[in-house]
Structures are given as structure tokens and as C-alpha cells.
Scaffold this active site. Structure first.
Site, PDB file in Angstrom:
ATOM      1  N   GLU A 165       6.700  -7.100  49.474  1.00 18.51           N
ATOM      2  CA  GLU A 165       7.547  -5.896  49.511  1.00 18.51           C
ATOM      3  C   GLU A 165       6.719  -4.654  49.835  1.00 18.51           C
ATOM      4  O   GLU A 165       7.149  -3.785  50.584  1.00 18.51           O
ATOM      5  CB  GLU A 165       8.257  -5.686  48.161  1.00 18.51           C
ATOM      6  CG  GLU A 165       9.267  -6.761  47.789  1.00 18.51           C
ATOM      7  CD  GLU A 165      10.539  -6.730  48.617  1.00 18.51           C
ATOM      8  OE1 GLU A 165      10.672  -5.866  49.499  1.00 18.51           O
ATOM      9  OE2 GLU A 165      11.401  -7.602  48.392  1.00 18.51           O
ATOM     10  N   ARG A 204       7.426  -2.560  53.312  1.00 17.86           N
ATOM     11  CA  ARG A 204       8.048  -1.239  53.143  1.00 17.86           C
ATOM     12  C   ARG A 204       7.032  -0.099  53.233  1.00 17.86           C
ATOM     13  O   ARG A 204       7.263   0.897  53.909  1.00 17.86           O
ATOM     14  CB  ARG A 204       8.768  -1.154  51.798  1.00 17.86           C
ATOM     15  CG  ARG A 204       9.864  -2.189  51.643  1.00 17.86           C
ATOM     16  CD  ARG A 204      10.684  -1.914  50.414  1.00 17.86           C
ATOM     17  NE  ARG A 204      11.465  -3.083  50.030  1.00 17.86           N
ATOM     18  CZ  ARG A 204      12.574  -3.019  49.309  1.00 17.86           C
ATOM     19  NH1 ARG A 204      13.029  -1.868  48.898  1.00 17.86           N
ATOM     20  NH2 ARG A 204      13.231  -4.131  48.989  1.00 17.86           N
ATOM     21  N   ASP A 220      13.581 -16.397  54.813  1.00 16.33           N
ATOM     22  CA  ASP A 220      14.097 -15.773  56.034  1.00 16.33           C
ATOM     23  C   ASP A 220      13.054 -15.261  57.019  1.00 16.33           C
ATOM     24  O   ASP A 220      12.960 -15.692  58.164  1.00 16.33           O
ATOM     25  CB  ASP A 220      15.082 -14.645  55.683  1.00 16.33           C
ATOM     26  CG  ASP A 220      14.579 -13.704  54.569  1.00 16.33           C
ATOM     27  OD1 ASP A 220      13.441 -13.889  54.100  1.00 16.33           O
ATOM     28  OD2 ASP A 220      15.322 -12.790  54.180  1.00 16.33           O
ATOM     29  N   GLU A 270      21.256  -6.322  57.354  1.00 15.23           N
ATOM     30  CA  GLU A 270      21.113  -7.424  58.325  1.00 15.23           C
ATOM     31  C   GLU A 270      22.261  -7.578  59.321  1.00 15.23           C
ATOM     32  O   GLU A 270      22.036  -7.921  60.488  1.00 15.23           O
ATOM     33  CB  GLU A 270      20.875  -8.762  57.604  1.00 15.23           C
ATOM     34  CG  GLU A 270      19.545  -8.854  56.878  1.00 15.23           C
ATOM     35  CD  GLU A 270      19.520  -8.126  55.537  1.00 15.23           C
ATOM     36  OE1 GLU A 270      20.612  -7.753  55.054  1.00 15.23           O
ATOM     37  OE2 GLU A 270      18.424  -7.918  54.988  1.00 15.23           O
TER      38      GLU A 270
HETATM   39  C1  DMJ Z   1      14.621  -5.551  53.259  1.00 17.35           C
HETATM   40  O1  DMJ Z   1      13.628  -5.183  52.368  1.00 17.35           O
HETATM   41  C2  DMJ Z   1      14.076  -6.357  54.396  1.00 17.35           C
HETATM   42  O2  DMJ Z   1      14.985  -6.381  55.431  1.00 17.35           O
HETATM   43  C3  DMJ Z   1      13.727  -7.756  53.987  1.00 17.35           C
HETATM   44  O3  DMJ Z   1      13.322  -8.525  55.085  1.00 17.35           O
HETATM   45  C4  DMJ Z   1      14.907  -8.420  53.345  1.00 17.35           C
HETATM   46  N1  DMJ Z   1      15.486  -7.644  52.322  1.00 17.35           N
HETATM   47  C5  DMJ Z   1      15.709  -6.232  52.497  1.00 17.35           C
HETATM   48  C6  DMJ Z   1      17.035  -5.826  53.031  1.00 17.35           C
HETATM   49  O4  DMJ Z   1      18.074  -6.613  52.734  1.00 17.35           O
END
Ligand code: DMJ
Length: 542
Positions: free
Chosen positions: A182, A186, A305, A445
Site C-alpha cells: 500500500e 500510494r 489482482d 476500477e
Molecule cells: C487502490 O488502492 C488500488 O487501485 C489497488 O490496486 C486496489 N485497491 C484500491 C482501490 O480499490
């Protein structure tokens, strides 16, 4: 007589010349005064616009202007000794919104930013209903995550506020254990894209600070690898002490360890220090070589994912030079098609399901899975898509993600389930949402999927879908006093707010909306920029 007339004529000529000279002199003075007035007037307008948010026009300044300003108005007191860095590429220019829908999205971003600024400034995330904040990272998450969205939208004031906070207050070594993945996507991603979009010049003070903090943060995060016995890092790391651990039975998930490489490779490219790329890429290589003998479940949702996403995006970032990344992506998509891509009953809607640890097919799709459209579109645009199979699949995913929003609020739930039982009863519903899965975190998404699909097809329906989702957000998630809130159940118009504005809402959801609704689809072209999984654009190598 003759000489007298001659004298008079000479006298008249002299007088005429004097009048002419005086007139020219006066005109000159008036002209100079006009110029001086214009100069002071323009300076006054500019400074009041920069100070007073109400005066800021929606038509923001270009990032080039932001760059010029930081250049002239800041003193670089503690600049690093830098070599004569030449710009690798001209920084993109952002003109600001050009239509009413985009202007509305910019206004929403400003509303989110204003709420955060009022009640949570410098903390990680806003709790808009209670007007408080959360601090799981202690890294000013919302500021760093949203900075490039402000730049892309041409918002000079928010950009400057963010940059100044990063310069003056961002401590990238707090005594805090954070999640490696994360924090990378981010915060590291946000600092790096901020660097690229503010001029990409190590001699510019703000750019330099962004790179300096990104480098220090990268060093702190790399400790997660040092503490591991294998190339796979621990999932959490203390940014000050370097202590690293994996709280969940000593597991790090697939997505967590393979969604770091775009960011760390970019850091290596910018600093010239190969260690960032090498250490993180070793984890990718390790997964590439490992045989998948045991598994918990197979999913393209949470915890897996972005592994798939970073296969193709890393291949693109490195100018298509690492074949196995491309091959693993193609092979994975073949397997997805064979094992997870199914049709519901009775109407045959395509979706991506899961396989459980007992090897049963489970007809459930997370909202997160909508990201896959984007990766498939990239594959299509880069000639990996024989027979247009990937594009077709991307469109079907775009459609089913739109179906997720087909409910009383028009917002997307966290998870959707599908009916697989054969039945001749066509009144039966293909899809359903369980109440425990009906919340919405205002995730990006689906909008991300429509953004990629619109770039590939130019089909305006994707813009319409994005706009409807935005209208629903405005109607149900907007908190009047500032910010937007996740909501409890998208199936009920009488909503309950969850009192949380995730940093990815202004950073990612609003960014993709803004780009999707743009008249100019050449902004950040997909053959020159690759968006990390948190929508931070990083350049593709020259
Ligand atoms: C975000 O932090 C990113 O897109 C991550 O890949 C998946 N989760 C969240 C948004 O849903």
C-alpha cells in the site's frame, strides 16, 4: 525680400520640427506609463489569484507554469549536488477542464480536498461525517496520493498546498509499521509521479524534494526485503526501525509482492541506483520460476489482482524488452479465459469468477476485478491480441461492471454474485448482491475500465456510464461540510454513511473520471505513460 522669406521659412521649419519632437516625447511618456501600469496590474491579478481560491478559475494553469513558478519563487537552500541533469522528456502540459462534466469532476475534487484540509490536514484519511481523521500510515496519505490528480486537473492552489506540505512536513521515516504494498503504490507512486509531472528536473526545488523523499522512503521500504530469507519480502515494515514482519501467518500475498516493481524500477532510473529495481524484480522472477503446487484460491480479486496488471505494465515500462513478462501475461489470460470466464443464467452475462481451494468454481466477482479490462486493452493496443479476444473480453468486463452499478443508488457494490443454474425462467435475475457485500468504498476500477475502453474504442457509452456513476457519487456520497463518504448499502436509497473517504477516491476515482470525460484523449497517452495500480502515471522508458 528673397532672403527674408527664406529666413521665415527656415524659422517655420525649425518650429515645426520642435513641435514634432515634443509630440513624440509626450507619446513616448504615455506609452511607458501604459506599459508600467499593465505590468503592475498583471502582477496584482496573478498574486491575488494565487492567494484567493475563490478567484481561481477552473481553467487551471499548465504544469509548465507550475514548474516555472516554483523555479522563480522558491530558493533551493539545501539542494543536493546534482549533475547537469538533462530533462529526459518535456513535461506534459495540462490545460485544465474543457467541458462542463470535467469541470464538475474538478469541483468534486476541490470539495474532497477542502474537507480533508479542514478536518484532517496532514493526516492520512478524512472521516467526513465525524469530521475527524484516521492515521494508519502517518504519511499524509491523501495529500501525496492526490497530488498528481490536482496537477492533471490544472489546480494550481491545491498543487502548491500539497507540494508545500510535502516539503515542510512529510516525514517518510515515522515510527510506524506500514504495509509495503500500500505504501509503495500510494505514497512512493504519488511522489514519483509528482516528480515527473512537476518538471522532472532535479534542479527545481519541489521536484528535487519529491525525489529526495521518494528515495528515502524507498530505502526504508526495502528493509522488508532484507529481513526475509527468500526474495519474497515481508508484507509489513517499520519505516523507522526497519523491523519487518508478515502478520498473517507469515504470508505475503501474491499482489503484495509483485506490485512494487513499476515504482522501484522508476526510482532506480531516476537515481541511477540499480538496487531498487534489482531487489524488487527478484521477487517477480521468483514468482515467475515457482511452480504453483498449492493454492488457497484462484482469483483476480483482492490479494492477487495487480500481479496480472504488473506483468503487462512492467513489460510496457521496460519498452517491451523482457519477454517472459509478456508471455506470463498471455498465458495467465488464457487460463483466466478457460477457468474463470463464465456466463450467468438465464441471460448469458459474461463475468470473471473464482476457483476455491477445493477447486470448485465460485460465481462471485469483486468490484476490484474490473481493473482487468484495462490490462486487456493495453494488450490489445500493443499487438498481443490475436483475433481481438482480449478486446472482446475487456468489453464484456466493462459491461458487467456497468451492470454492477444498475441498482437503486447507481453506485457499485464491493462484490456481485451470479446465478449459474440452468433455468427456462427468464424472469430470474442473473446477478445478486448479498447485503454483507453491498457497501461502496467509491472504488475506481469500473471507471478505470471504462477509461481504457473509451481510449481503445471511442464509444461514447463509456463516458455516459462514467458520468452516471459520478452523478450517483454526488447524490449519495457527498458530505456537505466537505469530503465524500463510503456508503453502507448501494441497494438502499436511504443510505447510511461509513464515515470514511479513502485516499484512492480523490487520487484515483476522480482522476480516471476526469480523464474519461476529457475532450482531449491525448493527455498522458498510453504509449508514453503507464499508470501504476493506484493511477499514478510513470513514464515508459525512452
Ligand atoms: C487502490 O488502492 C488500488 O487501485 C489497488 O490496486 C486496489 N485497491 C484500491 C482501490 O480499490
Amino acid at each position: 525680400m528673397k532672403s527674408r522669406r527664406g529666413e521665415r521659412e527656415r524659422f517655420v521649419r525649425i518650429m515645426e520640427k520642435k513641435v514634432e519632437e515634443r509630440t513624440l516625447f509626450l507619446i513616448g511618456i504615455v506609452y511607458m506609463q501604459l506599459l508600467a501600469f499593465l505590468y503592475f496590474y498583471l502582477n496584482f491579478i496573478e498574486s491575488t489569484e494565487a492567494l484567493n481560491p475563490k478567484r481561481q478559475k477552473f481553467f487551471g494553469k499548465s504544469s509548465e507554469q507550475v514548474q516555472i513558478r516554483q523555479n522563480i519563487s522558491e530558493k533551493c537552500s539545501d539542494c543536493l549536488p546534482v549533475s547537469n541533469t538533462k530533462l529526459k522528456r518535456a513535461p506534459p502540459i495540462f490545460q485544465g477542464p474543457t467541458n462542463d462534466r470535467q469541470r464538475a469532476v474538478v469541483k468534486a475534487f476541490q470539495h474532497a480536498w477542502a474537507g480533508y484540509k479542514k478536518y484532517a490536514w496532514g493526516h492520512d484519511e478524512l472521516r467526513p461525517v465525524s469530521q475527524r481523521f484516521d492515521d494508519p500510515f502517518e504519511l499524509g496519505l491523501t495529500i501525496v496520493d492526490s497530488l498528481d490528480t490536482a496537477i492533471i486537473m490544472g489546480l494550481e492552489i491545491e498543487t502548491r498546498e500539497g507540494l508545500e506540505w510535502i516539503r515542510d512536513s512529510l516525514n517518510v521515516s515515522p515510527s510506524r509499521s506500514v504495509n509495503l504494498f500500500e505504501t509503495t503504490i500510494r505514497v512512493l507512486g504519488g511522489l514519483l509521479s509528482g516528480f515527473h509531472l512537476t518538471g522532472e528536473d532535479k534542479n527545481l526545488p519541489f521536484s528535487q524534494i519529491l525525489l529526495e523523499k521518494a528515495t528515502k522512503l524507498g530505502d526504508n521500504l526495502l528493509k522488508a526485503f532484507e529481513k526475509s530469507k527468500s526474495p519474497v519480502p515481508k508484507s509489513d515494515v517499520n519505516l523507522q526501525t526497519g523491523d519487518a514482519f508478515s502478520p498473517n501467518r507469515d504470508f505475503s500475498s501474491l499482489a503484495e509482492v509483485t506490485t512494487l516493481q513499476l515504482e522501484f524500477r522508476d526510482l532506480s532510473d531516476l537515481t541511477g541506483d540499480k538496487k531498487y529495481e534489482e531487489v524488487t524484480f527478484n521477487a517477480s522472477k521468483h514468482i515467475h520460476k515457482a511452480k504453483c503446487l498449492e493454492y488457497d484460491a484462484i482469483t483476480l480479486g483482492a490479494r492477487a489482482d495487480s500481479y496480472y496488471e504488473y506483468l503487462i505494465k512492467q513489460w510496457l515500462q521496460t519498452k517491451k524488452s523482457i519477454d517472459w513478462l509478456r508471455d506470463d501475461f498471455i498465458q495467465s489470460m488464457k487460463a483466466v479465459k478457460k477457468h474463470l470466464y463464465r456466463q450467468s443464467q438465464p441471460n448469458g452475462l459474461w463475468f470473471i469468477g473464482e476457483v476455491t481451494e477445493y477447486k470448485d468454481f465460485y460465481p462471485k466477482m469483486d468490484h476490484l476485478v474490473c481493473f482487468l479490462s484495462g490490462s486487456l486493452v493495453l494488450s490489445h493496443l500493443n499487438s498481443l491480441d490475436e483475433n481481438n479476444e482480449h478486446l472482446e473480453m475487456a468489453k464484456q468486463i466493462g459491461d458487467i461492471c456497468h451492470k454492477m452499478y444498475d441498482n437503486p443508488t447507481g453506485l457499485g457494490p464491493e462484490i456481485m454474485h451470479f446465478n449459474m443454474e440452468n433455468s427456462s425462467d427468464i424472469s430470474k435475475e442473473d446477478t445478486y448482491v448479498k447485503s454483507l457485500d453491498a457497501h461502496s468504498l467509491l472504488r475506481p476500477e469500473a471507471i478505470e475500465a471504462w477509461f481504457y475502453l473509451y481510449r481503445a474504442t471511442k464509444d461514447k457509452k463509456y463516458q455516459e456510464w462514467g458520468w452516471s456513476a459520478f452523478e450517483a457519487i454526488e447524490k449519495y456520497a457527498k458530505v456537505e461540510s466537505g469530503g465524500y463518504s463510503s456508503i453502507d448499502n448501494v441497494l438502499r436509497k436511504k443510505i447510511r454513511r461509513r464515515d470514511k473517504m479513502e485516499s484512492f477516491f480523490p487520487a484515483e476515482t476522480l482522476k480516471y473520471l476526469y480523464l474519461l470525460l476529457s475532450d482531449d484523449q491525448e493527455i498522458l497517452p498510453l504509449d508514453r505513460w503507464v499508470f501504476n495500480t493506484e493511477a499514478h502515471p510513470l513514464p515508459i522508458y525512452n
